[in-house]
Design an enzyme around this catalytic site. Structure first.
Site, PDB file in Angstrom:
ATOM      1  N   CYS A 161       5.249   5.872   4.923  1.00 14.95           N
ATOM      2  CA  CYS A 161       4.103   5.200   4.300  1.00 14.95           C
ATOM      3  C   CYS A 161       3.636   5.916   3.035  1.00 14.95           C
ATOM      4  CB  CYS A 161       2.951   5.070   5.294  1.00 14.95           C
ATOM      5  SG  CYS A 161       3.257   3.776   6.504  1.00 14.95           S
ATOM      6  N   HIS A 214       3.131  -5.098   3.838  1.00 16.32           N
ATOM      7  CA  HIS A 214       2.949  -5.549   5.220  1.00 16.32           C
ATOM      8  C   HIS A 214       2.480  -6.998   5.208  1.00 16.32           C
ATOM      9  CE1 HIS A 214       3.321  -1.649   7.229  1.00 16.32           C
ATOM     10  NE2 HIS A 214       2.630  -1.127   6.229  1.00 16.32           N
ATOM     11  N   HIS A 233       4.921  -0.051  -0.350  1.00 14.66           N
ATOM     12  CA  HIS A 233       5.660  -0.936   0.550  1.00 14.66           C
ATOM     13  C   HIS A 233       4.667  -1.958   1.067  1.00 14.66           C
ATOM     14  CE1 HIS A 233       3.797   1.986   3.231  1.00 14.66           C
ATOM     15  NE2 HIS A 233       3.796   1.027   4.122  1.00 14.66           N
ATOM     16  N   GLU A 243      -1.230  -4.789  11.502  1.00 14.37           N
ATOM     17  CA  GLU A 243      -0.417  -4.340  10.364  1.00 14.37           C
ATOM     18  C   GLU A 243       1.054  -4.698  10.606  1.00 14.37           C
ATOM     19  OE1 GLU A 243      -1.249  -0.717   7.688  1.00 14.37           O
ATOM     20  OE2 GLU A 243       0.170  -0.020   9.202  1.00 14.37           O
ATOM     21  N   HIS A 291       0.832  -1.199   0.000  1.00 17.04           N
ATOM     22  CA  HIS A 291       0.000   0.000   0.000  1.00 17.04           C
ATOM     23  C   HIS A 291       0.870   1.253   0.000  1.00 17.04           C
ATOM     24  CE1 HIS A 291      -0.452   0.719   4.669  1.00 17.04           C
ATOM     25  NE2 HIS A 291       0.802   0.621   4.297  1.00 17.04           N
ATOM     26  N   ASP A 311      -4.761 -10.800  -0.903  1.00 15.58           N
ATOM     27  CA  ASP A 311      -3.436 -11.401  -0.737  1.00 15.58           C
ATOM     28  C   ASP A 311      -2.572 -11.202  -1.980  1.00 15.58           C
ATOM     29  OD1 ASP A 311      -1.440 -12.809   0.672  1.00 15.58           O
ATOM     30  OD2 ASP A 311      -2.021 -14.700  -0.267  1.00 15.58           O
ATOM     31  N   HIS A 312      -1.350 -10.734  -1.739  1.00 15.00           N
ATOM     32  CA  HIS A 312      -0.385 -10.435  -2.809  1.00 15.00           C
ATOM     33  C   HIS A 312      -0.901  -9.381  -3.785  1.00 15.00           C
ATOM     34  CE1 HIS A 312       1.588 -13.925  -1.113  1.00 15.00           C
ATOM     35  NE2 HIS A 312       2.683 -13.563  -1.748  1.00 15.00           N
TER      36      HIS A 312
HETATM   37 NI    NI Z   1       2.398   0.824   5.613  1.00 13.70          NI
END
Ligand code: NI
Length: 136
Positions: free
Chosen positions: A34, A42, A40, A125, A15, A80-81
């Site tokens: 962020c 998580h 990046h 997160e 995100h 996911d992914h």
């Molecule tokens: Ni983040």
């Protein structure tokens, strides 16, 4: 007698936190790392908690298989992914913070659950940072 059944799940996603209507400098000041334009990732950990009465015939509040399948279709297959900003329609105009992701997950899972159940979503997160949402 209300009992809560919990199911854990996991997804990896990328995100970027920013507002399109703010300058890069303002986004940088508010969202820091962020706001990285290259995104990046998580490792999100999810706990879906379903509260209801024990069915006297089965002894279950909910068959965990039902909850597992809802999480798979509504969360894992959807997120996911994925790059949440780019690939997930709910975040086209919604900042994918842990708070907003938890609300989106709650709404998707709640829509598939029998309305007699209460739902709470806990979303990690990072191992130390997590949010909870239960529909209020
Ligand atoms: Ni983040």
């Amino acid at each position: 007698m209300k009992v809560t059944v919990n199911r854990k799940a996991h997804f990896n996603a990328a995100h970027r936190l920013y507002r399109k209507d703010w300058s890069f400098e303002k986004n940088d000041a508010i969202f820091g790392l962020c706001n990285n334009p290259n995104f990046h990732g998580h490792n999100y950990e999810l706990i879906a908690s379903v509260t209801g009465d024990i069915d006297p015939e089965t002894g279950y509040v909910i068959d965990v298989k039902i909850l597992k399948d809802i999480i798979k279709s509504e969360v894992e297959d959807a997120f996911d992914h994925k790059n949440l900003n780019v690939e997930v329609p709910e975040f086209q105009d919604l900042n994918p913070t842990a708070e907003n992701i938890a609300v989106v997950i709650y709404n998707k899972v709640k829509a598939k659950l029998d309305s007699k159940f209460q739902l709470e979503i806990t979303l990690y997160e990072t191992p130390r940072n997590f949010v909870t949402y239960s529909g209020e």
